[in-house]
Design an enzyme around this catalytic site. Sequence first.
Site, PDB file in Angstrom:
ATOM      1  N   HIS A 288      17.899  87.675  -9.949  1.00 29.61           N
ATOM      2  CA  HIS A 288      16.843  86.683 -10.148  1.00 29.61           C
ATOM      3  C   HIS A 288      15.977  86.646  -8.875  1.00 29.61           C
ATOM      4  CE1 HIS A 288      19.445  84.298  -7.604  1.00 29.61           C
ATOM      5  NE2 HIS A 288      20.437  84.464  -8.461  1.00 29.61           N
TER       6      HIS A 288
ATOM      7  N   GLY B  30      16.017  84.854  -6.341  1.00 27.78           N
ATOM      8  CA  GLY B  30      16.790  84.727  -5.101  1.00 27.78           C
ATOM      9  C   GLY B  30      17.146  86.107  -4.562  1.00 27.78           C
ATOM     10  N   HIS B  31      17.656  86.969  -5.454  1.00 25.28           N
ATOM     11  CA  HIS B  31      17.982  88.340  -5.037  1.00 25.28           C
ATOM     12  C   HIS B  31      16.707  89.079  -4.627  1.00 25.28           C
ATOM     13  CE1 HIS B  31      21.413  87.548  -7.897  1.00 25.28           C
ATOM     14  NE2 HIS B  31      22.062  87.960  -6.828  1.00 25.28           N
TER      15      HIS B  31
ATOM     16  N   GLY C 180      22.376  85.643   0.814  1.00 23.71           N
ATOM     17  CA  GLY C 180      21.632  84.413   0.538  1.00 23.71           C
ATOM     18  C   GLY C 180      22.399  83.183   0.997  1.00 23.71           C
ATOM     19  N   GLU C 181      21.654  82.219   1.543  1.00 21.17           N
ATOM     20  CA  GLU C 181      22.281  80.971   2.012  1.00 21.17           C
ATOM     21  C   GLU C 181      22.787  80.109   0.868  1.00 21.17           C
ATOM     22  OE1 GLU C 181      19.565  79.034   4.632  1.00 21.17           O
ATOM     23  OE2 GLU C 181      20.189  80.235   6.351  1.00 21.17           O
TER      24      GLU C 181
ATOM     25  N   SER D 148      20.581  80.885  -9.418  1.00 21.22           N
ATOM     26  CA  SER D 148      21.921  81.464  -9.490  1.00 21.22           C
ATOM     27  C   SER D 148      22.017  82.283 -10.770  1.00 21.22           C
ATOM     28  CB  SER D 148      22.967  80.340  -9.524  1.00 21.22           C
ATOM     29  OG  SER D 148      24.202  80.830  -9.990  1.00 21.22           O
TER      30      SER D 148
ATOM     31  N   ARG E  11      24.397  82.363 -12.663  1.00 25.26           N
ATOM     32  CA  ARG E  11      25.080  81.543 -13.669  1.00 25.26           C
ATOM     33  C   ARG E  11      24.128  80.585 -14.393  1.00 25.26           C
ATOM     34  NH1 ARG E  11      29.042  82.236  -9.803  1.00 25.26           N
ATOM     35  NH2 ARG E  11      31.024  83.001 -10.598  1.00 25.26           N
TER      36      ARG E  11
END
Length: 283
Positions: free
Chosen positions: A34, A36-37, A147-148, A185, A187
């Site tokens: 997503h 974030g990645h 990622g944090e 995430s 998920r």
Amino acid sequence: MKVFENIVDLQNELFEVRKEGKQVGLVPTMGALHEGHASLIERSVKENAVTVVSVFLNPTQFNDKGDLDRYPRTLEADCKLIEACGAQYVFAPTVAEMYPMPDTRQFEFPPQSTVMEGKKRPGHFNGVCQVVSRLFYIVRPNRAYFGEKDWQQIAVVKRLVDYINADVEIVECPIIRDEDGLAKSSRNSLLAADERAIAPNIYRILKASTEWQNSLTIKETHSRVIAEINAIEGLEVEYFDIVDGNTLLAVNEWADSAYIVGCITVYCGKTPIRLIDHIKYKG
Ligand code: PAF
């Protein structure tokens, strides 16, 4: 962009890359990528001549088989995202390629690996260390991007790097959130519409709690965060720990540390889906 399933083929390719003096960035993932990645991959692309993105759903870090079975598998879409971000290589091995024999190594880095997620998901960080150490041996990256969102994981991976003397810089990348605050995430795609609608309350309440420091003690803040989240139907806090940002050990007074973080895991919906998040109070 090239996709490798085989360790030796990837290593041969990277041997040539390193011979030309090029630096290698590694973005370890379990797929279902997503934004974030994407932010990690884009950062690596900016900072290294070559970026390898590993896509490997690592079975050894799942202590709950149902969680592993439910985990989304989307390699084709993942490759499109990785290519759009500008990475040169995808490493997507099979389980047999990654673990030709069972990995019996035990990694324990207390307290970072034994509190919170370490306590609730026994064996989880051991599995993370098994696969991350293998990825470091295989890829030999100059930098690795994490990622944090998985804040505790970064603390454990740093201990691993010291332990195995890996010559790699760990680059911490900021958490990416949806507009309503929900931390991105893999998920999240498993949430039904009504579950997705209530999930942003986790960050809303965490964020509000940063304003309570002057009026509430840590104990009161802790209780109020849990009570407010549990009051929302469909959300149930598994744990909420307010810890020192370095040791990850519980802090009792706001004055006790210059770096304080609240870490939470919440069950959302009927399945339920386990969501994690954190908030910085100090530091
Ligand atoms: O954060 C993750 O997605 C995983 O724990 C990692 C680091 C890729 C290891 O499997």
